[in-house]
Motif scaffolding. Structure first.
Motif, PDB file in Angstrom:
ATOM      1  N   ALA A 264     -17.260 -12.018  52.842  1.00 26.56           N
ATOM      2  CA  ALA A 264     -18.552 -11.923  53.506  1.00 26.56           C
ATOM      3  C   ALA A 264     -19.700 -11.765  52.525  1.00 26.56           C
ATOM      4  CB  ALA A 264     -18.540 -10.758  54.495  1.00 26.56           C
ATOM      5  N   THR A 265     -19.402 -11.612  51.254  1.00 29.50           N
ATOM      6  CA  THR A 265     -20.438 -11.478  50.241  1.00 29.50           C
ATOM      7  C   THR A 265     -21.180 -12.795  50.068  1.00 29.50           C
ATOM      8  OG1 THR A 265     -19.117  -9.820  49.074  1.00 29.50           O
ATOM      9  CG2 THR A 265     -20.889 -10.897  47.828  1.00 29.50           C
ATOM     10  N   PRO A 266     -22.505 -12.800  50.096  1.00 31.19           N
ATOM     11  CA  PRO A 266     -23.252 -14.050  49.908  1.00 31.19           C
ATOM     12  C   PRO A 266     -22.909 -14.730  48.584  1.00 31.19           C
ATOM     13  CG  PRO A 266     -24.701 -12.308  50.708  1.00 31.19           C
ATOM     14  CD  PRO A 266     -23.393 -11.650  50.369  1.00 31.19           C
ATOM     15  N   ASP A 267     -22.725 -16.057  48.645  1.00 30.18           N
ATOM     16  CA  ASP A 267     -22.416 -16.885  47.484  1.00 30.18           C
ATOM     17  C   ASP A 267     -21.235 -16.326  46.691  1.00 30.18           C
ATOM     18  OD1 ASP A 267     -22.638 -19.022  45.729  1.00 30.18           O
ATOM     19  OD2 ASP A 267     -24.097 -18.013  44.436  1.00 30.18           O
ATOM     20  N   VAL A 268     -20.170 -15.983  47.405  1.00 31.33           N
ATOM     21  CA  VAL A 268     -19.007 -15.419  46.722  1.00 31.33           C
ATOM     22  C   VAL A 268     -18.405 -16.423  45.748  1.00 31.33           C
ATOM     23  CG1 VAL A 268     -17.367 -16.094  48.538  1.00 31.33           C
ATOM     24  CG2 VAL A 268     -16.859 -14.132  47.080  1.00 31.33           C
TER      25      VAL A 268
ATOM     26  N   GLY B 270     -17.323  -5.112  49.973  1.00 35.13           N
ATOM     27  CA  GLY B 270     -18.292  -6.086  49.498  1.00 35.13           C
ATOM     28  C   GLY B 270     -18.179  -6.350  48.014  1.00 35.13           C
TER      29      GLY B 270
ATOM     30  N   ASP C 173     -18.305 -27.051  53.509  1.00 35.88           N
ATOM     31  CA  ASP C 173     -18.732 -26.854  52.131  1.00 35.88           C
ATOM     32  C   ASP C 173     -19.852 -27.839  51.843  1.00 35.88           C
ATOM     33  OD1 ASP C 173     -18.938 -25.912  49.573  1.00 35.88           O
ATOM     34  OD2 ASP C 173     -16.849 -26.311  49.019  1.00 35.88           O
TER      35      ASP C 173
END
Length: 431
Positions: free
Chosen positions: A132-136, A186, A300
């Motif tokens: 769920a972390t942005p731009d993982v 996170g 993607d």
């Protein structure tokens, strides 16, 4: 490096499961071939224990005071040698005895420094991340740049509850994380390893191509518009041998069962040569069909120049490819044939041996597996390989009864990419 003590158990109550695990660890630590003074612990739990993660970590830390560093995460399943615990309360622990100057535990509040920072040069890294972390995916690529080999391995937490990660260093807390108890949510965490920790890592894909590899000649955001100059939707339907006329149920089912393998523009397609995808391929869902533009929407972002091959999840192909990577690792451990060395930048798999003829060794060397980490997609467990624990049984049959720990992830990490429907097998070697 001695054999890694490993314990695993399932029980509705985590204290009972922990007691069973500790009994296994202590019994193995008393054996001469196993590490008796480990300092690093890898802990993987199923999401049934996620809400009790802090209490579980505190209990293990108190019972194993010699283990000063911990890393791990949660999955919908965990794995050990020859067995998987899928969708049931379970945990697995592996202990490693490594020189203190050859590894570092890191987390989001105590990040891994750039290579060479604080006198430690990370060669590879085991990475756990929250999807769920942005731009993982970008963070994973950036983490790979912090290693001298450019190779990281691991997976995304998978949980129907809290997506927890474990990260404890030194005397209970990492420098910079204050009074945090070692359980995080996170971002990224994990363990970085120095060049003195020899390991081999390979990726197995769970999909089989159903057509040739195409060049993307037109795209917009996440929609592929043209493949080799032809409308992408037409190419997909032709590959599957179906039609949109009347939108028959057969077409819907075939498209739903089809995925897309994406490769960068400069990647060399492996499927045509060997029958399986290489690690440059990232398998992504088809999330829609654009009838107006005759495009295919993927889960993607895509760019003109990238390569694409339509594929489907295939049980036989997944089994064969898993056996392939196990055979590669077994061959590289063969006596007198290979010696560990990092791969050149841009290579597909992890740190790997050089041929013996390129070395100046005075004698033959034999290497063994001291421990293994296996991160598999949560969609690959159980029936996908023919039955409960079948995937782990394939690994054990190929590598032997080696210590193994791992989890079923929401996405797999290898090299500098984030994958899906794959398995990432990494082994620690000892001479």
């Amino acid at each position: 490096m001695k054999l890694c003590p490993t314990g695993h158990a399932t029980h509705p109550q985590w204290p009972m499961a922990a007691a069973l695990v500790l009994a296994q660890l202590r019994a193995q630590m008393a054996l001469p071939e196993y590490a008796h003074a480990p300092t690093l612990g890898l802990l993987y739990i199923t999401d049934h224990y996620a809400d009790e993660a802090q209490a579980l970590l505190d209990h293990l830390s108190a019972e194993l005071p010699e283990v000063t560093d911990w890393s791990g995460t949660v999955g919908v399943g965990v794995s050990a040698s020859n067995v998987e615990y899928f969708d049931e309360p379970a945990l697995v622990v592996m202990l490693l005895e490594l020189p203190s100057d050859q590894y570092r535990v890191f987390s989001g509040v105590a990040p891994l420094p750039r290579s060479g920072g604080n006198g430690f040069a990370a060669h590879t890294a085991l990475v756990h991340a929250d999807g769920a972390t942005p731009d993982v995916a970008g963070l994973i690529a950036e983490m790979a740049e912090r290693t001298t080999s450019g190779y990281v391995f691991g997976g995304l937490s998978a949980s129907r509850g809290a997506s927890v990660q474990f990260a404890v260093g030194g005397n209970g807390n990492l420098a910079g994380q204050g009074a945090a108890g070692g359980v995080f949510g996170g971002g990224l965490s994990g363990v970085a390893f120095g060049r003195g920790v020899p390991l081999l890592s390979r990726v197995t894909q769970g999909c089989q191509p159903v057509g040739p590899t195409h060049r993307i000649t037109a795209a917009k955001d996440n929609v592929v518009l043209q493949l080799d100059g032809e409308p992408a939707l037409d190419v997909l339907l032709q590959t599957l041998g179906v039609s949109l006329e009347g939108v028959p149920q057969q077409t819907v089912e075939r498209v739903r069962a089809t995925l897309a393998g994406l490769m960068d523009a400069d990647a060399v397609p492996a499927a045509g040569r060997t029958g399986h995808f290489g690690t440059d391929t990232r398998v992504r869902h088809i999330i829609g069909l654009d009838g107006a533009r005759h495009g295919v929407a993927l889960a993607d972002m895509v760019e003109t120049g990238m390569r694409l091959a339509f594929c489907q999840r295939h049980v036989a192909a997944a089994r064969a490819d898993l056996m392939r990577i196990c055979a590669e690792i077994r061959e590289e451990l063969a006596p007198g044939e290979t010696e560990l060395a990092p791969q050149p930048a841009g290579a597909a798999d992890g740190p790997t041996p050089l041929p013996a003829r390129e070395m100046a060794l005075p004698h033959r060397r034999e290497r063994h597996v001291a421990g293994a980490i296996y991160v598999s997609c949560s969609g690959r467990g159980g029936p996908h390989f023919g039955g409960p624990s079948a995937e782990l049984q394939i690994v054990r049959h190929a590598l032997g009864d080696v210590p193994l720990a791992g989890f079923f992830a929401g996405g797999e990490i290898a090299h500098h990419h984030l994958y899906g429907y794959t398995g990432v097998l990494t082994v620690f070697c000892s001479d």
